[in-house]
Design an enzyme around this catalytic site. Structure first.
Site, PDB file in Angstrom:
ATOM      1  N   TYR A  98       0.714  -1.402   0.156  1.00 13.66           N
ATOM      2  CA  TYR A  98       0.245   0.079   0.095  1.00 13.66           C
ATOM      3  C   TYR A  98       1.185   0.913  -0.039  1.00 13.66           C
ATOM      4  CZ  TYR A  98      -4.488  -2.820   0.907  1.00 13.66           C
ATOM      5  OH  TYR A  98      -5.609  -3.323   0.731  1.00 13.66           O
ATOM      6  N   GLY A 109       5.524   1.626  -5.049  1.00 15.13           N
ATOM      7  CA  GLY A 109       5.130   0.254  -4.710  1.00 15.13           C
ATOM      8  C   GLY A 109       5.514  -0.002  -5.737  1.00 15.13           C
ATOM      9  N   ASN A 136     -10.242  -3.100  -8.577  1.00 12.00           N
ATOM     10  CA  ASN A 136      -8.933  -2.697  -7.660  1.00 12.00           C
ATOM     11  C   ASN A 136      -8.281  -2.965  -9.024  1.00 12.00           C
ATOM     12  OD1 ASN A 136      -7.011  -1.494  -7.374  1.00 12.00           O
ATOM     13  ND2 ASN A 136      -6.091  -2.564  -5.262  1.00 12.00           N
ATOM     14  N   TYR A 143       0.064  -5.638 -10.973  1.00 10.48           N
ATOM     15  CA  TYR A 143       1.009  -7.159 -10.930  1.00 10.48           C
ATOM     16  C   TYR A 143       0.967  -7.639 -12.458  1.00 10.48           C
ATOM     17  CZ  TYR A 143       0.572  -6.494  -6.346  1.00 10.48           C
ATOM     18  OH  TYR A 143       0.935  -5.800  -4.959  1.00 10.48           O
TER      19      TYR A 143
END
Length: 174
Positions: A98, A109, A136, A143
């Site tokens: 986060y 991140g 999300n 990713y």
């Protein structure tokens, strides 16, 4: 961007961890969830007791991303029995990455993610996995961009609301 540092945290950092944990979770999910569900979740997950247990767990590690001593993000990884699912000795779970909203898009991140991958390689993990909420897209794209592929789904309960997490994994070539 000035020097962002990533450092492992311990019990003495618990107050800062609670603060960044609550803040970033709220920023990320409050619009999509009822106030009561959010409140209950934050109280439970970021309680002193639960955080203390997690920080004392030798199969979990937390890292802060800091900028000029201000905590701007954090990472939580789990191995072995502390993984939330799978519990495979050859895997590492990224449970949380986060970053404070004001630092989105500034590679914070990515730094935390790179740290997790470094640790996975040090531990000879064969793969890294995680669960990400299906609604999300920012996280899912992040990713995917880093090579993760979807392999399953599971239900995550936030209060009385059942939400679907997409489970993703990345095979590591050591």
């Amino acid at each position: 961007m000035a020097n962002i540092e990533v450092r492992k945290i311990t019990l003495i950092d618990i107050n800062q961890l609670q603060k960044i944990g609550r803040q970033t979770f709220q920023e990320t999910f409050s619009e999509s969830n009822s106030e009561q569900n959010m409140k209950n979740y934050l109280e439970e997950v970021f309680s002193k007791e639960k955080m203390t247990a997690e920080l004392n767990d030798e199969n979990s590690e937390f890292y802060f991303a800091t900028l000029e001593n201000e905590v701007i993000g954090y990472l939580k990884i789990n191995f072995g029995e502390s993984q939330t699912e799978l519990k495979d000795s050859k895997s590492l779970e990224i449970e949380r990455i986060y970053v404070s909203k004001e630092f989105h898009g500034k590679s914070v991140g990515q730094l935390l993610y790179d740290k997790a991958i470094d640790i996975a390689k040090q531990k000879d993990a064969e793969y890294v996995w995680l669960g990400v909420w299906e609604e999300n897209p920012r996280a899912i794209n992040f990713y995917r961009k880093n090579g993760f592929v979807e392999f399953d789904k599971h239900i995550f309960k936030l209060g009385d609301d059942e939400q679907t997490d997409i489970m993703m994994k990345l095979k590591l070539s050591n």
